[in-house]
Structure formats: C-alpha cells, structure tokens
Design a protein around this motif. Structure first.
Motif, PDB file in Angstrom:
ATOM      1  N   PHE A 313      27.077 -36.356  65.828  1.00 32.84           N
ATOM      2  CA  PHE A 313      27.131 -34.955  65.400  1.00 32.84           C
ATOM      3  C   PHE A 313      26.716 -34.082  66.583  1.00 32.84           C
ATOM      4  O   PHE A 313      26.091 -34.555  67.532  1.00 32.84           O
ATOM      5  CB  PHE A 313      26.203 -34.700  64.213  1.00 32.84           C
ATOM      6  N   ALA A 314      27.086 -32.815  66.488  1.00 27.06           N
ATOM      7  CA  ALA A 314      26.675 -31.846  67.503  1.00 27.06           C
ATOM      8  C   ALA A 314      25.340 -31.234  67.110  1.00 27.06           C
ATOM      9  O   ALA A 314      24.908 -31.328  65.961  1.00 27.06           O
ATOM     10  CB  ALA A 314      27.737 -30.767  67.653  1.00 27.06           C
ATOM     11  N   MET A 315      24.687 -30.590  68.057  1.00 26.93           N
ATOM     12  CA  MET A 315      23.396 -29.963  67.794  1.00 26.93           C
ATOM     13  C   MET A 315      23.537 -28.506  67.382  1.00 26.93           C
ATOM     14  O   MET A 315      22.556 -27.850  67.047  1.00 26.93           O
ATOM     15  CB  MET A 315      22.501 -30.072  69.028  1.00 26.93           C
ATOM     16  N   GLN A 316      24.749 -28.004  67.416  1.00 28.08           N
ATOM     17  CA  GLN A 316      25.037 -26.646  66.936  1.00 28.08           C
ATOM     18  C   GLN A 316      26.299 -26.673  66.075  1.00 28.08           C
ATOM     19  O   GLN A 316      27.153 -27.540  66.257  1.00 28.08           O
ATOM     20  CB  GLN A 316      25.245 -25.665  68.102  1.00 28.08           C
ATOM     21  N   GLY A 317      26.368 -25.748  65.140  1.00 35.72           N
ATOM     22  CA  GLY A 317      27.559 -25.616  64.320  1.00 35.72           C
ATOM     23  C   GLY A 317      27.544 -26.512  63.093  1.00 35.72           C
ATOM     24  O   GLY A 317      26.636 -27.319  62.890  1.00 35.72           O
ATOM     25  N   PRO A 318      28.581 -26.386  62.235  1.00 32.81           N
ATOM     26  CA  PRO A 318      28.660 -27.198  61.016  1.00 32.81           C
ATOM     27  C   PRO A 318      28.833 -28.680  61.334  1.00 32.81           C
ATOM     28  O   PRO A 318      29.283 -29.060  62.420  1.00 32.81           O
ATOM     29  CB  PRO A 318      29.902 -26.633  60.299  1.00 32.81           C
ATOM     30  N   VAL A 319      28.501 -29.511  60.357  1.00 32.82           N
ATOM     31  CA  VAL A 319      28.609 -30.968  60.490  1.00 32.82           C
ATOM     32  C   VAL A 319      29.442 -31.505  59.325  1.00 32.82           C
ATOM     33  O   VAL A 319      29.279 -31.073  58.183  1.00 32.82           O
ATOM     34  CB  VAL A 319      27.211 -31.635  60.491  1.00 32.82           C
ATOM     35  N   VAL A 320      30.323 -32.456  59.623  1.00 32.21           N
ATOM     36  CA  VAL A 320      31.181 -33.075  58.607  1.00 32.21           C
ATOM     37  C   VAL A 320      30.694 -34.502  58.368  1.00 32.21           C
ATOM     38  O   VAL A 320      30.471 -35.246  59.326  1.00 32.21           O
ATOM     39  CB  VAL A 320      32.652 -33.079  59.056  1.00 32.21           C
ATOM     40  N   GLU A 321      30.535 -34.867  57.107  1.00 32.06           N
ATOM     41  CA  GLU A 321      30.060 -36.211  56.771  1.00 32.06           C
ATOM     42  C   GLU A 321      31.100 -37.277  57.100  1.00 32.06           C
ATOM     43  O   GLU A 321      30.802 -38.286  57.742  1.00 32.06           O
ATOM     44  CB  GLU A 321      29.691 -36.276  55.283  1.00 32.06           C
ATOM     45  N   VAL A 322      32.328 -37.093  56.631  1.00 33.60           N
ATOM     46  CA  VAL A 322      33.392 -38.078  56.857  1.00 33.60           C
ATOM     47  C   VAL A 322      34.590 -37.354  57.467  1.00 33.60           C
ATOM     48  O   VAL A 322      35.259 -36.567  56.790  1.00 33.60           O
ATOM     49  CB  VAL A 322      33.815 -38.772  55.539  1.00 33.60           C
ATOM     50  N   GLN A 323      34.843 -37.608  58.734  1.00 33.69           N
ATOM     51  CA  GLN A 323      35.929 -36.922  59.418  1.00 33.69           C
ATOM     52  C   GLN A 323      37.288 -37.283  58.812  1.00 33.69           C
ATOM     53  O   GLN A 323      38.136 -36.418  58.596  1.00 33.69           O
ATOM     54  CB  GLN A 323      35.911 -37.281  60.914  1.00 33.69           C
ATOM     55  N   GLN A 324      37.507 -38.542  58.546  1.00 35.62           N
ATOM     56  CA  GLN A 324      38.801 -38.994  58.013  1.00 35.62           C
ATOM     57  C   GLN A 324      38.720 -39.149  56.493  1.00 35.62           C
ATOM     58  O   GLN A 324      39.070 -40.173  55.932  1.00 35.62           O
ATOM     59  CB  GLN A 324      39.203 -40.304  58.686  1.00 35.62           C
ATOM     60  N   TRP A 325      38.304 -38.090  55.841  1.00 36.13           N
ATOM     61  CA  TRP A 325      38.124 -38.116  54.398  1.00 36.13           C
ATOM     62  C   TRP A 325      39.422 -38.376  53.652  1.00 36.13           C
ATOM     63  O   TRP A 325      39.414 -38.938  52.547  1.00 36.13           O
ATOM     64  CB  TRP A 325      37.530 -36.777  53.937  1.00 36.13           C
ATOM     65  N   TRP A 326      40.546 -38.002  54.238  1.00 34.63           N
ATOM     66  CA  TRP A 326      41.852 -38.155  53.596  1.00 34.63           C
ATOM     67  C   TRP A 326      42.218 -39.624  53.370  1.00 34.63           C
ATOM     68  O   TRP A 326      43.102 -39.930  52.558  1.00 34.63           O
ATOM     69  CB  TRP A 326      42.928 -37.465  54.433  1.00 34.63           C
ATOM     70  N   LEU A 327      41.535 -40.535  54.065  1.00 37.81           N
ATOM     71  CA  LEU A 327      41.805 -41.958  53.826  1.00 37.81           C
ATOM     72  C   LEU A 327      41.433 -42.357  52.398  1.00 37.81           C
ATOM     73  O   LEU A 327      42.018 -43.293  51.845  1.00 37.81           O
ATOM     74  CB  LEU A 327      41.031 -42.811  54.836  1.00 37.81           C
TER      75      LEU A 327
END
Length: 534
Positions: A313-327
């Motif tokens: 994850f990055a230290m700034q900005g929003p965070v996504v739990e599962v990038q490839q959620w569409w799977l």
C-alpha cells in the motif's frame, strides 16, 4: 391448517434466499475493490524496520544450514534504504552477520539482534558472533538487542537471561547501548531486568494482545501502554521495538487482518510517533512465509512489502483491499455456467425457472468458492495443504451442484424426487464438527474456511426447506447435528461476540443442523401433517 413443504410460500422463501446469497457474494467482492479513504502518513520515510531475509518459500531461520548470500542482503538493503533509516535484525550467523557492513554502504544503521534460546551452546555461539560484529562496526549500530521475547517463550529464566545481557554489556564499549526486547507485559512482570540494560525495548502489537484491540482504538492503546511502561521505569528510556498490523489471516474479536487495516495502523502510528518523538521500530519489512507454521496464516503477513519486495500500500491516498476484485465475479460467472451446463441432461428443466435457479445458485457458489481459493493462496504452505484444500473445494462444489440440481427441479415444479442427503451430508456433519472442535480448543491460529462450508451448509438447509420425504436421519447424524450449534456458539463466545466471522460460522452450523432436525421432525409427524388438512 398445515401446508406442504413445497407450497408456493416456501418456494418464494427459497428464491429469496438464493437471490440474497448471489447478491451478497457479488456485493462483498465489489466492496473489497472500493478505495478506502485513510489519513495520510506524515512521510513515506520510516525510522526503523525489522529485517529478516528469509522471505522465499522454504526458507526459515530454524534451518541451521540456511545461508543468505551477501548479494541478496545488499539488494534488500539497497531497496529498503529508500524508505528506512535503520533495520533491526534478530540473530547472528546464516549470513546475517554481514548486515552491519552492508547497511553502512547504504547509509543505514542497525539494531543488531543476538538470538537467545534454551540451547546454551547455541547462545554462546550467538554471543560470540554478535560481540565480534559489534566491535567491528560500532559506528553502524544503534544498539545491540540481547534476546527477543525469551521470557514470553519461557526459554530462559530471568536470572539466566540477565547473566547473558551482562556478559554482552561487559564485552562491548559503552558507546554501544545494550537492550533486551519483549512484550510489554513481561517487562512489567520482571522489573529487575531493567537494571541490566541501557534502555528498555517493548513490543506493542494490538492485534496479538490477550484482549485484541480493534484498529480504530489501536493507537490509543499504544499510547496508553507506552505511558504505563515509562511510568513503571522512571528515568529509563523506552523504545517500541515492534509494532505493526497484519494484512491477511483470521480475525481476532474486533481486530481484523487486512491490507486496509495495516495501512491505517501504520499511517496513524507514524503520525503519533512523530508528535511525541518516541524511538520505534515497525514489524516488518517483508512478508515471511515461514512464520505461518508458527502463527497460522496471519503470521506470514506483517510485512510492509510482500515476498517479492512490492509495497502492499502507499503511505498517502486511498487504499484498496483487493485490486483484482472482479475475479470474484468471474468465479461466480464460471460456476453459474457450470451449473447450467450440468443441467442440460435434465429434460425437466426446460423451464426458465429451473435454469434461473441453477444460474443463481451457481453464481452464489462461485463467489464463495473464489473467496476460499483466495484464502488458500495466502494460507496453504505445501503440497499436502494444497491437496487437502483443493479436494475439499471439489467435494463442496460437487455437493452444491447436486443440491442445486434438486432445488432447480422443485422451484421449476418438476415431478417430486427425494432430496439428496445420506452419507454425503453425514460426512459434512462430521468434518464440520471436527473443525469446530479444533476452533474451540486450538483455534488461536486457525482460519475460518467459510467459502468451503457455505456451500453444503446453506444447500442442505434449502433442500430441507422444500423436501417432502419422510426418512429418519441416522443416530450419528442426529448426534452430530445436536453438537454443531453448541460448538458454533462456543466459538462465538470465545471471541465475546465481537467477531462477525464467528457469527457466520454459527449460522452455517445451525443451517446444516436444521436440515437434519427438519428431516427427523417430518419422519415423526403423522401423515395428515404432511398434506392439506381434511
């Protein structure tokens, strides 16, 4: 007046449950792919991080023949130097004695660890190597940490540990501080040990506390503990030697392991540490697969970087739990197609209701199975665990397909056929009860395989809801069904009802148990109770 189990009202309930399950599966995956807004860290740079190079599959520090070549350590520290000012090591030998020399080339400092355990000869060797390295590179070392959680593990008594610390202190120049690191409670239980160290190193891990702390209260917990320890040792400097949050693994009460929670904790901790100017070290640089053998899935996922040295994850900005959620949606679509294709041989399903029921049941099953496969990717450690997990998934899919086929027939008003149950249901009852026992008596490090058990538990509950047959379940089935709600309730109680995953586990236990008792009730009922009243 009594209504037959296959009445219109019951079919409507079954349709509603199938639709709800499919929607819930789709929604869960979609939500996991939404960016979560979090407070930014004051900087992407971090003071110090725990570094263990044993991050490839099969590598472990417990292998006495393991050796990490200096080229790998150099590549690791070259990358880490872009984000960290210091690394903490835990032991000597196996290539780790080269860390101070390499760290100096990358303008980093080292909290150098000397590992202590119950083996006196191994301890002597560790101290010999550590003292030699410290004398050679004194300008690189922030401190030497003699022993890590020795008292927590019960490897040594306080008196023996104190002797080792004094031995190292006497062998090193006064310019190199010497400390010992342990969970904060053990420093409070052994206050006399403070006289042997230059400063106190405590570990504060809100997730692992005996009373797990949820992420929204974690930083306040750290602040409270830090203040308590400083008050207990006035005049003694206190450093947080380990703190962090896991990104994968089982939830402990309100403390959920997730990428979003790890990012949230680290960002908020860095902001807190900057405000109060406390010395700290975060755990850890990389995910470590070997720790899964000790602490379950969660043990391997405390890294800021994954095993391939990619930031999670990055230290700034929003965070996504599962990038490839569409799977997850793709898994649902594949299973929906599989279930429909399996129905081609059933002529009685030449009705849209039957095909729709198969597709909806298949999609719900697929989204659940996709979640289980994701869990397996993080949890399975070898060929045996993969084999057992894959076999369980295949049996669950086979069970779901059989049950969905029967349900589709009933929902399409096809001629009655007895619902599948028998030995296969008994096998699921047994496995569920066995795993329930493990969760109750040895559940600290065990995951909840919800994806696998969701399929048979919900499937058998729905078939029991629409079934009309009168066949008495076996005594074994009744015995196991009676225990499942008890075991499921115990799992909920052990986590004080704060873990939503345990409530789902209880629901699955109750669902499949209800299918057994529904069959038992029908078998005992008089004939007039099975049809319309006269």
């Amino acid at each position: 007046m009594s209504f037959p189990p296959s009445s219109r009202g019951r079919r409507l309930v079954a349709w509603s449950v199938l639709a709800l399950l499919a929607l819930a599966g789709a929604a869960r995956w979609w939500l996991l792919g939404r960016p979560v807004a979090l407070p930014d860290a004051p900087s992407a740079r971090i003071a110090c991080v725990s570094y263990q190079p044993f991050r490839l599959e099969g590598e472990t520090p417990y292998d006495v023949n393991a050796f990490i070549p200096p080229e790998r350590i150099d590549a690791d520290l070259s990358a880490l130097s872009q984000r960290f000012d210091c690394v903490r090591t835990y032991s000597q030998g196996q290539g780790l004695s080269a860390v101070p020399e390499i760290a100096a080339r990358h303008h980093m400092q080292v909290l150098m660890g000397i590992w202590l355990g119950s083996d006196a000869r191994a301890n002597a060797r560790q101290i010999e190597l550590g003292v030699a390295t410290a004398r050679k590179y004194p300008q690189v070392l922030r401190a030497v940490i003699v022993g890590n959680e020795v008292l927590l593990r019960g490897d040594l008594s306080e008196a023996v540990l104190a002797g080792y610390i004094r031995e190292v202190r006497a062998a090193l120049p006064a310019s190199i501080p010497v400390s010992y690191a342990d969970v904060w409670e053990f420093w409070l239980r052994h206050p006399q040990l403070a006289s042997t160290v230059d400063y106190i190193t405590i570990h504060i891990l809100p997730y692992w506390e005996d009373q797990p702390v949820p992420p929204e209260r974690a930083i306040q917990h750290v602040a409270d503990v830090y203040a308590k320890v400083r008050q207990a040792f006035p005049g003694k400097r206190v450093m947080i030697g380990e703190t962090g949050w896991p990104s994968e693994g089982r939830q402990r009460r309100g403390a959920a392991a997730s990428v979003v929670n790890e990012a949230r904790y680290l960002r908020e901790f860095l902001a807190y540490a900057g405000k109060v100017d406390l010395p700290y070290n975060v755990i850890e640089a990389f995910d470590l697969p070997w720790k899964r053998a000790q602490e379950g899935t969660v043990g391997g996922y405390w890294g800021i970087f994954d095993t391939h040295a990619r930031p999670k994850f990055a230290m700034q900005g929003p965070v996504v739990e599962v990038q490839q959620w569409w799977l997850g949606w793709l898994g649902g679509a594949v299973c929906a197609l599989l279930f429909v294709l399996a129905g081609l041989r059933r002529r009685r399903w030449q009705r849209r209701r039957g095909w729709l029921a198969l597709g909806v049941a298949g999609f719900a099953s697929g989204t659940a199975m996709a979640w289980q496969i994701r869990q397996m990717i993080y949890a399975c450690r070898g060929a045996w665990e993969w084999s057992v997990s894959v076999a369980a998934c295949l049996v669950a899919l086979f069970t779901a397909l059989r049950l969905a086929s029967w349900l589709a027939g009933r929902l399409a008003s096809a001629p009655f056929k007895p619902a599948p149950a028998g030995r296969l249901r008994n096998a699921w009852l047994f496995v569920l009860a066995l795993y329930g026992l493990l969760l109750v008596f040895d559940g600290r490090y065990r995951d909840f395989p919800l994806g696998v058990f969701a399929l048979p538990c919900v499937g058998y509950a729905l078939t029991a809801w629409l079934d009309e047959r009168r066949r008495m379940p076996s005594r074994e089935a009744l015995f196991l069904a009676a225990w499942l709600p008890v075991l499921g309730g115990a799992v909920v109680a052990l986590e004080l009802g704060e873990n939503p995953v345990t409530w789902l586990w209880l629901l699955f236990n109750v669902s499949i148990a209800a299918s057994v008792f529904a069959a038992w009730r029908r078998a005992r009922a008089v004939p007039v109770m099975l049809g319309d009243s006269p």
